[in-house]
Design a protein around this motif. Structure first.
Motif, mmCIF file in Angstrom:
data_model
loop_
_atom_site.group_PDB
_atom_site.id
_atom_site.type_symbol
_atom_site.label_atom_id
_atom_site.label_comp_id
_atom_site.label_asym_id
_atom_site.label_seq_id
_atom_site.Cartn_x
_atom_site.Cartn_y
_atom_site.Cartn_z
ATOM 1 N N PRO A 30 115.892 74.398 56.018
ATOM 2 C CA PRO A 30 115.458 73.070 56.468
ATOM 3 C C PRO A 30 115.138 72.180 55.278
ATOM 4 C CG PRO A 30 114.301 74.817 57.647
ATOM 5 C CD PRO A 30 115.049 75.465 56.522
ATOM 6 N N LEU A 31 115.345 70.889 55.446
ATOM 7 C CA LEU A 31 115.028 69.900 54.423
ATOM 8 C C LEU A 31 113.752 69.164 54.815
ATOM 9 C CD1 LEU A 31 118.619 68.468 53.967
ATOM 10 C CD2 LEU A 31 117.440 70.114 52.501
ATOM 11 N N VAL A 32 113.000 68.728 53.810
ATOM 12 C CA VAL A 32 111.754 68.007 54.059
ATOM 13 C C VAL A 32 111.957 66.538 53.741
ATOM 14 C CG1 VAL A 32 109.314 67.814 53.452
ATOM 15 C CG2 VAL A 32 110.412 70.059 53.469
ATOM 16 N N GLY A 33 111.518 65.699 54.643
ATOM 17 C CA GLY A 33 111.623 64.269 54.442
ATOM 18 C C GLY A 33 110.359 63.567 54.885
ATOM 19 N N ALA A 34 110.301 62.275 54.611
ATOM 20 C CA ALA A 34 109.166 61.446 55.021
ATOM 21 C C ALA A 34 109.702 60.162 55.626
ATOM 22 C CB ALA A 34 108.278 61.132 53.827
ATOM 23 N N ILE A 35 109.009 59.668 56.645
ATOM 24 C CA ILE A 35 109.351 58.385 57.243
ATOM 25 C C ILE A 35 108.133 57.480 57.155
ATOM 26 C CG2 ILE A 35 111.194 59.204 58.733
ATOM 27 C CD1 ILE A 35 109.203 59.293 61.044
ATOM 28 N N ALA A 36 108.389 56.194 56.927
ATOM 29 C CA ALA A 36 107.325 55.205 56.815
ATOM 30 C C ALA A 36 107.165 54.497 58.159
ATOM 31 C CB ALA A 36 107.665 54.188 55.727
ATOM 32 N N VAL A 37 105.983 54.634 58.742
ATOM 33 C CA VAL A 37 105.681 53.985 60.009
ATOM 34 C C VAL A 37 104.744 52.822 59.700
ATOM 35 C CG1 VAL A 37 104.841 54.306 62.357
ATOM 36 C CG2 VAL A 37 105.911 56.226 61.140
ATOM 37 N N VAL A 38 105.331 51.635 59.604
ATOM 38 C CA VAL A 38 104.586 50.431 59.227
ATOM 39 C C VAL A 38 104.284 49.646 60.496
ATOM 40 C CG1 VAL A 38 104.566 48.343 57.821
ATOM 41 C CG2 VAL A 38 105.834 50.358 57.042
ATOM 42 N N CYS A 39 103.009 49.624 60.870
ATOM 43 C CA CYS A 39 102.562 48.928 62.069
ATOM 44 C C CYS A 39 101.767 47.699 61.624
ATOM 45 C CB CYS A 39 101.700 49.864 62.910
ATOM 46 S SG CYS A 39 101.152 49.162 64.462
ATOM 47 N N HIS A 40 102.242 46.510 62.044
ATOM 48 C CA HIS A 40 101.592 45.259 61.647
ATOM 49 C C HIS A 40 101.722 44.252 62.783
ATOM 50 C CE1 HIS A 40 100.176 42.142 58.946
ATOM 51 N NE2 HIS A 40 101.272 41.429 59.148
ATOM 52 N N ARG A 41 100.594 43.768 63.277
ATOM 53 C CA ARG A 41 100.590 42.788 64.372
ATOM 54 C C ARG A 41 101.386 43.283 65.578
ATOM 55 N NH1 ARG A 41 101.505 37.462 60.673
ATOM 56 N NH2 ARG A 41 99.464 37.501 59.680
ATOM 57 N N ASP A 42 101.159 44.532 65.959
ATOM 58 C CA ASP A 42 101.800 45.156 67.121
ATOM 59 C C ASP A 42 103.322 45.237 67.023
ATOM 60 O OD1 ASP A 42 99.346 45.670 68.365
ATOM 61 O OD2 ASP A 42 99.288 43.650 69.207
ATOM 62 N N ARG A 43 103.827 45.239 65.782
ATOM 63 C CA ARG A 43 105.260 45.419 65.535
ATOM 64 C C ARG A 43 105.430 46.529 64.512
ATOM 65 N NH1 ARG A 43 107.327 40.132 63.167
ATOM 66 N NH2 ARG A 43 105.475 40.484 61.935
ATOM 67 N N ILE A 44 106.613 47.103 64.485
ATOM 68 C CA ILE A 44 106.952 48.113 63.484
ATOM 69 C C ILE A 44 108.287 47.756 62.851
ATOM 70 C CG2 ILE A 44 105.685 50.055 64.488
ATOM 71 C CD1 ILE A 44 108.472 50.908 65.612
ATOM 72 N N ILE A 45 108.495 48.303 61.676
ATOM 73 C CA ILE A 45 109.783 48.119 60.999
ATOM 74 C C ILE A 45 110.694 49.283 61.368
ATOM 75 C CG2 ILE A 45 110.993 48.047 58.790
ATOM 76 C CD1 ILE A 45 108.504 46.752 57.594
ATOM 77 N N LEU A 46 111.871 48.940 61.861
ATOM 78 C CA LEU A 46 112.899 49.939 62.134
ATOM 79 C C LEU A 46 114.154 49.579 61.344
ATOM 80 C CD1 LEU A 46 112.704 50.532 65.997
ATOM 81 C CD2 LEU A 46 111.623 51.840 64.167
ATOM 82 N N VAL A 47 114.929 50.603 61.023
ATOM 83 C CA VAL A 47 116.211 50.403 60.352
ATOM 84 C C VAL A 47 117.310 51.077 61.161
ATOM 85 C CG1 VAL A 47 115.208 50.226 58.044
ATOM 86 C CG2 VAL A 47 115.952 52.452 58.871
ATOM 87 N N GLN A 48 118.485 50.499 61.072
ATOM 88 C CA GLN A 48 119.661 51.131 61.664
ATOM 89 C C GLN A 48 120.313 51.967 60.582
ATOM 90 O OE1 GLN A 48 123.009 48.644 62.756
ATOM 91 N NE2 GLN A 48 123.416 49.943 64.531
ATOM 92 N N ARG A 49 120.460 53.255 60.848
ATOM 93 C CA ARG A 49 121.018 54.167 59.861
ATOM 94 C C ARG A 49 122.483 53.844 59.611
ATOM 95 N NH1 ARG A 49 118.481 58.292 58.036
ATOM 96 N NH2 ARG A 49 120.408 59.423 57.707
ATOM 97 N N GLY A 50 122.845 53.826 58.327
ATOM 98 C CA GLY A 50 124.214 53.520 57.957
ATOM 99 C C GLY A 50 125.042 54.756 57.643
ATOM 100 N N LYS A 51 124.375 55.890 57.491
ATOM 101 C CA LYS A 51 125.070 57.127 57.123
ATOM 102 C C LYS A 51 124.697 58.247 58.086
ATOM 103 C CE LYS A 51 125.035 56.073 52.158
ATOM 104 N NZ LYS A 51 124.540 56.501 50.849
ATOM 105 N N GLN A 52 125.527 59.273 58.074
ATOM 106 C CA GLN A 52 125.228 60.463 58.863
ATOM 107 C C GLN A 52 124.101 61.248 58.195
ATOM 108 O OE1 GLN A 52 126.196 61.035 61.790
ATOM 109 N NE2 GLN A 52 127.932 59.658 61.937
ATOM 110 N N PRO A 53 123.284 61.972 58.893
ATOM 111 C CA PRO A 53 123.375 62.101 60.347
ATOM 112 C C PRO A 53 122.799 60.882 61.061
ATOM 113 C CG PRO A 53 121.510 63.369 59.527
ATOM 114 C CD PRO A 53 122.200 62.794 58.327
ATOM 115 N N SER A 54 123.236 60.706 62.270
ATOM 116 C CA SER A 54 122.699 59.662 63.155
ATOM 117 C C SER A 54 123.071 58.240 62.745
ATOM 118 C CB SER A 54 121.182 59.799 63.288
ATOM 119 O OG SER A 54 120.824 61.093 63.699
ATOM 120 N N ALA A 55 124.229 58.047 62.147
ATOM 121 C CA ALA A 55 124.685 56.701 61.796
ATOM 122 C C ALA A 55 124.692 55.824 63.046
ATOM 123 C CB ALA A 55 126.076 56.752 61.177
ATOM 124 N N GLY A 56 124.214 54.590 62.905
ATOM 125 C CA GLY A 56 124.169 53.648 64.012
ATOM 126 C C GLY A 56 122.878 53.690 64.814
#
Length: 141
Positions: free
Chosen positions: A4-30
């Motif tokens: 297994p690989l270890v990773g981190a995700i940034a959960v930025v919550c500000h004014r009841d909104r969060i930042i999301l990104v659309q993945r450009g590469k596999q796995p889970s592109a799109g």
């Protein structure tokens, strides 16, 4: 031997909104999820989350605390495990910047947490639940 690989995700919550990104590469592109990626040797998950956020979106945030862990186990059509990740979800406090597409993200934007279930974006597993957890944690600070 695959591990297994270890990773981190940034959960930025500000004014009841969060930042999301659309993945450009596999796995889970799109798919849409939190900015993040692999830890570098000697780096904590908190440091990795802040670094990946900046690299993928141009946004600066201060990592506050570990929010939760997410197990991601990907399988092929025969059910054989192809990849496995343990992702540390890091609650981050927004400092500055407007989400811009960078690194391996196709799109980056603020999304209202209340709209996650109806926004029509293909979200990765647990995005809405983790976003609501972050919102609750930020409100209780």
């Amino acid at each position: 031997m695959n591990r297994p690989l270890v990773g981190a995700i940034a959960v930025v919550c500000h004014r009841d909104r969060i930042i999301l990104v659309q993945r450009g590469k596999q796995p889970s592109a799109g798919m849409w999820g939190f900015p993040g990626g692999h830890l570098e040797l000697g780096e904590t998950a908190l440091q990795a989350a802040a670094r990946e956020l900046l690299e993928e979106t141009g946004v600066t945030a201060h990592p506050l605390d570990y929010l939760t862990n997410i197990d991601v186990i990907l399988r092929d059509t025969d059910g054989v495990i192809t990849q496995q990740y343990l992702l540390a979800a890091v609650l981050c406090e927004y400092q500055q910047g407007t989400p811009q597409t960078a690194d391996d993200a196709e799109q980056a934007q603020w999304i209202a947490i209340a709209d996650l279930d109806s926004c029509g974006l293909p979200l990765l597993d647990q995005v809405a639940e983790v976003a609501r957890l972050a919102q609750t944690r930020m409100q209780n600070r």
